[in-house]
Design an enzyme around this catalytic site. Structure first.
Site, mmCIF file in Angstrom:
data_model
loop_
_atom_site.group_PDB
_atom_site.id
_atom_site.type_symbol
_atom_site.label_atom_id
_atom_site.label_comp_id
_atom_site.label_asym_id
_atom_site.label_seq_id
_atom_site.Cartn_x
_atom_site.Cartn_y
_atom_site.Cartn_z
ATOM 1 N N SER A 15 0.736 -1.084 0.023
ATOM 2 C CA SER A 15 -0.024 0.223 -0.087
ATOM 3 C C SER A 15 0.857 1.225 -0.082
ATOM 4 O O SER A 15 2.016 1.260 0.353
ATOM 5 C CB SER A 15 -0.968 -0.025 1.277
ATOM 6 O OG SER A 15 -1.581 1.391 1.198
ATOM 7 N N ASP A 36 3.925 -7.609 4.025
ATOM 8 C CA ASP A 36 3.020 -6.945 4.525
ATOM 9 C C ASP A 36 1.962 -7.685 5.270
ATOM 10 O O ASP A 36 1.942 -9.014 5.064
ATOM 11 C CB ASP A 36 2.063 -6.188 3.324
ATOM 12 C CG ASP A 36 1.294 -5.216 4.100
ATOM 13 O OD1 ASP A 36 1.822 -3.899 3.390
ATOM 14 O OD2 ASP A 36 0.526 -4.928 4.665
ATOM 15 N N ASP A 60 4.293 -10.100 9.725
ATOM 16 C CA ASP A 60 3.793 -9.275 10.792
ATOM 17 C C ASP A 60 5.267 -8.672 11.337
ATOM 18 O O ASP A 60 6.071 -9.507 11.963
ATOM 19 C CB ASP A 60 3.076 -9.785 11.800
ATOM 20 C CG ASP A 60 2.759 -8.896 12.982
ATOM 21 O OD1 ASP A 60 3.377 -7.596 13.134
ATOM 22 O OD2 ASP A 60 2.308 -9.170 14.006
ATOM 23 N N CYS A 87 8.532 0.514 4.974
ATOM 24 C CA CYS A 87 7.569 1.253 5.100
ATOM 25 C C CYS A 87 6.320 0.895 5.945
ATOM 26 O O CYS A 87 5.356 1.902 6.426
ATOM 27 C CB CYS A 87 6.929 1.481 3.761
ATOM 28 S SG CYS A 87 8.261 2.265 2.601
ATOM 29 N N SER A 149 9.177 10.317 9.859
ATOM 30 C CA SER A 149 8.219 11.269 9.811
ATOM 31 C C SER A 149 8.263 12.616 9.927
ATOM 32 O O SER A 149 9.242 12.953 10.902
ATOM 33 C CB SER A 149 6.791 10.778 10.282
ATOM 34 O OG SER A 149 5.901 11.777 10.188
ATOM 35 N N TYR A 162 3.119 8.301 18.074
ATOM 36 C CA TYR A 162 3.422 8.263 16.830
ATOM 37 C C TYR A 162 4.689 8.792 16.335
ATOM 38 O O TYR A 162 5.685 8.311 15.947
ATOM 39 C CB TYR A 162 2.311 8.655 15.795
ATOM 40 C CG TYR A 162 2.683 8.588 14.100
ATOM 41 C CD1 TYR A 162 2.809 7.312 13.630
ATOM 42 C CD2 TYR A 162 3.101 9.696 13.588
ATOM 43 C CE1 TYR A 162 3.126 7.435 12.222
ATOM 44 C CE2 TYR A 162 3.318 9.750 12.224
ATOM 45 C CZ TYR A 162 3.103 8.463 11.606
ATOM 46 O OH TYR A 162 3.488 8.568 10.235
ATOM 47 N N THR A 197 -1.898 8.922 0.475
ATOM 48 C CA THR A 197 -2.072 7.552 0.715
ATOM 49 C C THR A 197 -2.978 7.080 1.546
ATOM 50 O O THR A 197 -3.782 8.054 2.103
ATOM 51 C CB THR A 197 -0.653 6.941 1.515
ATOM 52 O OG1 THR A 197 -0.734 7.375 2.849
ATOM 53 C CG2 THR A 197 0.822 7.362 0.733
HETATM 54 N N1 LIG Z 1 1.301 9.166 4.218
HETATM 55 C C1 LIG Z 1 1.639 9.951 4.981
HETATM 56 O O1 LIG Z 1 1.295 11.329 4.990
HETATM 57 C C2 LIG Z 1 2.835 9.678 5.787
HETATM 58 C C3 LIG Z 1 3.569 10.584 6.429
HETATM 59 C C4 LIG Z 1 4.793 10.369 7.060
HETATM 60 C C5 LIG Z 1 5.331 9.177 7.431
HETATM 61 N N2 LIG Z 1 4.506 8.289 6.769
HETATM 62 C C6 LIG Z 1 4.830 6.662 7.143
HETATM 63 O O2 LIG Z 1 5.066 6.082 6.008
HETATM 64 C C7 LIG Z 1 4.950 4.610 5.878
HETATM 65 C C8 LIG Z 1 3.819 3.998 4.911
HETATM 66 O O3 LIG Z 1 2.630 4.893 5.334
HETATM 67 P P1 LIG Z 1 1.677 4.930 4.099
HETATM 68 O O4 LIG Z 1 1.140 6.310 3.867
HETATM 69 O O5 LIG Z 1 1.846 4.403 2.760
HETATM 70 O O6 LIG Z 1 0.502 4.062 4.996
HETATM 71 P P2 LIG Z 1 -0.548 2.641 4.360
HETATM 72 O O7 LIG Z 1 -1.389 2.614 5.359
HETATM 73 O O8 LIG Z 1 -0.839 2.985 2.735
HETATM 74 O O9 LIG Z 1 0.796 1.496 4.119
HETATM 75 C C9 LIG Z 1 1.277 1.166 5.347
HETATM 76 C C10 LIG Z 1 1.292 -0.535 5.174
HETATM 77 O O10 LIG Z 1 2.019 -0.914 6.418
HETATM 78 C C11 LIG Z 1 1.372 -2.320 6.595
HETATM 79 N N3 LIG Z 1 1.499 -2.506 8.143
HETATM 80 C C12 LIG Z 1 1.097 -2.293 8.966
HETATM 81 N N4 LIG Z 1 1.276 -2.771 10.128
HETATM 82 C C13 LIG Z 1 2.021 -3.942 9.843
HETATM 83 C C14 LIG Z 1 2.714 -4.979 10.304
HETATM 84 N N5 LIG Z 1 2.502 -5.051 11.928
HETATM 85 N N6 LIG Z 1 3.407 -5.852 9.704
HETATM 86 C C15 LIG Z 1 3.376 -5.522 8.273
HETATM 87 N N7 LIG Z 1 2.842 -4.530 7.719
HETATM 88 C C16 LIG Z 1 2.248 -3.778 8.233
HETATM 89 C C17 LIG Z 1 -0.191 -2.006 6.142
HETATM 90 O O11 LIG Z 1 -0.717 -3.159 5.996
HETATM 91 C C18 LIG Z 1 -0.038 -1.051 4.955
HETATM 92 O O12 LIG Z 1 -0.034 -1.969 3.959
HETATM 93 C C19 LIG Z 1 4.241 4.496 7.404
HETATM 94 O O13 LIG Z 1 5.281 4.186 8.082
HETATM 95 C C20 LIG Z 1 3.961 6.012 7.948
HETATM 96 O O14 LIG Z 1 3.945 6.251 9.112
HETATM 97 C C21 LIG Z 1 3.571 8.314 5.993
#
Ligand SMILES: NC(=O)c1ccc[n+]([C@@H]2O[C@H](COP(=O)([O-])OP(=O)(O)OC[C@H]3O[C@@H](n4cnc5c(N)ncnc54)[C@H](O)[C@@H]3O)[C@@H](O)[C@H]2O)c1
Length: 256
Positions: A15, A36, A60, A87, A149, A162, A197
């Protein structure tokens, strides 16, 4: 590191930012293992990107056995682990104290466990395989890219857990670079601002308009492909090590 022909594991690769990274790494000629917890997109990803250079593994990141199994499977399938991109992450927003009382400790621990401990769990198991890489043309055995982040620096209300998890990812970057320098393994982290996202999907239009008004340039959410391009650069640029790069268009989010 030249990406062509190398093997990458990407957590959270089903994702958002992780998936965009998987796409660019495949385009660049890498073998990619998507790790994932959520398997619902696995079939679509395989249909779209093909199975020749792609493995999807239900994992996990908080579970040691699950991660060991996934990393070993990727190693057996492709013969090496060269790149590790973390990620996988979750965001649970609860104020330290509010109308419902204190931030439930269970949620606090969960966020730290997935975002920070999970990242370390995966990267350390990846390193266990990377140290086996011996190449005539390069001293470099591996590259790690983690996802911090903007909240590591400017956390908003409700982001105590977070922000702490993401500050942990930023803080461990340099000591890990130092730990691994003798092995020729680099590590960097990206601290994204707000990206388009599913994780950012819960933000309502009103809140989004308010956030955009306070942005510098460009006044928009980041594109997942822009994140993935920086991952690719961090892999390819051999002199970049031990660094956390903010990717946020100079935006600093306000308290709420
Ligand atoms: N989207 C944003 O604005 C943003 C900003 C700063 C940081 N981030 C960070 O970027 C990373 C990706 O986020 P995203 O926006 O793509 O979110 P997203 O929710 O689209 O993707 C996160 C993915 O992590 C997987 N995941 C969650 N827990 C898990 C586990 N225990 N084991 C395996 N997989 C697991 C989920 O199933 C999901 O597919 C994250 O670490 C998030 O904190 C995102």
């Amino acid at each position: 590191m030249n990406i062509q022909g190398k093997t990458a594991i990407v957590t959270g690769g089903a994702s958002g930012l992780g998936l965009a990274t998987v796409e660019q790494l495949i385009q660049k000629g890498a073998n990619v293992a998507v790790l994932d917890r959520d398997i619902k997109n696995f079939h679509d990803i395989q249909e779209r990107l093909g199975k020749d250079n792609l493995e999807t593994i239900e994992t996990d990141v908080t579970n040691e056995e699950s991660v060991k199994y996934a990393v070993n499977l990727a190693y057996q399938r492709f013969g090496s682990i060269d790149i590790c991109v973390n990620c996988a992450g979750i965001a649970i927003g609860v104020k330290t104290y509010g109308s419902k009382g204190v931030f439930p400790l269970e949620y606090y621990k969960k966020v730290i466990d997935v975002n920070l401990v999970g990242t370390f769990n995966v990267l350390s198991r990846a390193v266990e395989q990377m140290v086996k890489n011996e190449r005539e043309d390069s001293q470099e055995r591996g590259v790690i890219v983690n996802t911090s982040s903007g909240a590591a620096y400017d956390g908003q209300m409700g982001q105590a857990a977070y922000s702490a998890s993401k500050a942990g990812i930023a803080g461990m970057t340099l000591p890990i670079a130092r730990d691994l320098s003798n092995y020729g393994i680099r590590i960097n982290a990206i601290a994204p601002g707000l990206f388009k996202t599913p994780m950012a999907g819960g933000i309502t239009e009103d809140i989004l308009e308010g956030i955009k008004a306070q942005m510098e340039y460009p006044k928009r959410l980041g594109e997942a492909s822009e994140f993935a391009s920086l991952v690719v650069h961090m892999i390819e640029n051999t002199y970049l090590n031990g660094e956390v790069i903010r990717l946020d268009g100079a935006t600093r989010l306000p308290p709420r």
